[in-house]
Design a protein around this motif. Sequence first.
Motif, mmCIF file in Angstrom:
data_model
loop_
_atom_site.group_PDB
_atom_site.id
_atom_site.type_symbol
_atom_site.label_atom_id
_atom_site.label_comp_id
_atom_site.label_asym_id
_atom_site.label_seq_id
_atom_site.Cartn_x
_atom_site.Cartn_y
_atom_site.Cartn_z
ATOM 1 N N UNK A 36 52.508 -22.326 53.622
ATOM 2 C CA UNK A 36 53.225 -22.811 52.901
ATOM 3 C C UNK A 36 52.455 -22.044 51.736
ATOM 4 N N UNK A 37 51.664 -21.179 51.386
ATOM 5 C CA UNK A 37 51.502 -20.334 50.691
ATOM 6 C C UNK A 37 50.455 -20.899 49.860
ATOM 7 N N UNK A 38 49.294 -21.470 49.777
ATOM 8 C CA UNK A 38 48.857 -22.367 48.892
ATOM 9 C C UNK A 38 47.970 -21.126 48.897
ATOM 10 N N UNK A 39 47.484 -20.104 49.444
ATOM 11 C CA UNK A 39 46.325 -18.826 49.662
ATOM 12 C C UNK A 39 47.299 -17.772 48.651
ATOM 13 N N UNK A 40 48.354 -17.772 48.318
ATOM 14 C CA UNK A 40 49.498 -16.229 47.968
ATOM 15 C C UNK A 40 48.971 -16.337 46.473
ATOM 16 N N UNK A 41 47.648 -16.941 45.803
ATOM 17 C CA UNK A 41 47.420 -16.473 44.242
ATOM 18 C C UNK A 41 46.438 -15.746 44.749
ATOM 19 N N UNK A 42 45.524 -15.679 45.649
ATOM 20 C CA UNK A 42 44.293 -15.079 46.172
ATOM 21 C C UNK A 42 44.987 -13.546 46.292
ATOM 22 N N UNK A 43 43.755 -12.572 45.361
ATOM 23 C CA UNK A 43 43.620 -11.199 45.781
ATOM 24 C C UNK A 43 44.217 -10.991 46.321
ATOM 25 N N UNK A 44 44.569 -10.496 47.138
ATOM 26 C CA UNK A 44 45.545 -9.101 48.219
ATOM 27 C C UNK A 44 45.829 -10.054 49.646
ATOM 28 N N UNK A 45 46.538 -10.968 48.740
ATOM 29 C CA UNK A 45 46.658 -12.551 49.610
ATOM 30 C C UNK A 45 48.526 -12.623 49.079
ATOM 31 N N UNK A 46 49.267 -11.796 47.627
ATOM 32 C CA UNK A 46 50.194 -12.204 47.258
ATOM 33 C C UNK A 46 51.888 -10.900 48.098
ATOM 34 N N UNK A 47 51.351 -10.683 49.258
ATOM 35 C CA UNK A 47 52.664 -10.183 50.294
ATOM 36 C C UNK A 47 52.625 -10.623 51.538
ATOM 37 N N UNK A 48 51.491 -11.959 51.734
ATOM 38 C CA UNK A 48 51.086 -13.140 52.999
ATOM 39 C C UNK A 48 52.722 -13.204 53.594
ATOM 40 N N UNK A 49 53.410 -13.052 52.706
ATOM 41 C CA UNK A 49 55.127 -13.983 53.057
ATOM 42 C C UNK A 49 55.857 -12.536 53.924
#
Length: 272
Positions: A36-49
């Motif tokens: 659900x994107x809770x960690x998407x603002x963390x460095x290196x995780x913005x491209x998770x989706x």
Amino acid sequence: QEGKEEPACICGRGVGGTMTNKKSGWVLDITRKMLQGDYDNEPGLRHRSELVQWSEDGDTIVVYNRERLATEILPKIFRHNKYSSWTRCLIAWGIRQRPRDSKAIDRWHHEFFHRDNSALQTHMKRSDSASKRTAAGETPVAKRQRALALAAHAPGTMLSPPALAPGTVACDFIERLEQMVSDPTTNDSIAWLADGRTIVVHQVAFMQRYGHLYNQFESFVRNLTQYNFAKRDNIWTHCYFQQGRPDLLPNILSRKQIRKHTINSSSSSSSS
């Protein structure tokens, strides 16, 4: 490096070990937060989706790139870089891989692991000897029926509600909620959205207006959750809570009411 201890997976499985907390289901909670994107603002995780996300209907985990997920995302969330370790945790909770229609895409599914209804997750069981035990006074069949009754209250699902006695009215909380959201003077704090099936709640404005009813905003949220409203951000929905349809309100039951009704129905069926 030799002699350096490999960090344990946050889902509770250490190297060569077993689940350290079988009842917590951390892997489900952390996986849900990841999707659900809770960690998407963390460095290196913005491209998770780009690598893993929910399917369009929210009932399946879709993995687009196993290798990149393992090397770029999993180490930052689960503290390991093994795709097989993560999927082994999923399998332990009954999440199964669907047949592949593309060699590059994996799909994982469980009927009670859904983006829009986290309440169903409580009915998932980890595969071990404890899962064979039943809740006191409740057979596996009754437990499944209760879970499906909760599913009937999922957004977009309109299954037949439990048979209600003539003259049954909605509970005080649901009636008060309907009055709040239908009052045009409260639109700055709680209001219907254009679809007439979803409400938006603005926490600060809501507490300024209704602080005399709820000491904490969390108390209001607990009530919504208890009556199986589904949440995304500050948006809430329930299939029987619709603008201009007060006749549906008595069908909104608490989890306790659903469980009681399902067990009674199961007992009646068994006796007959």
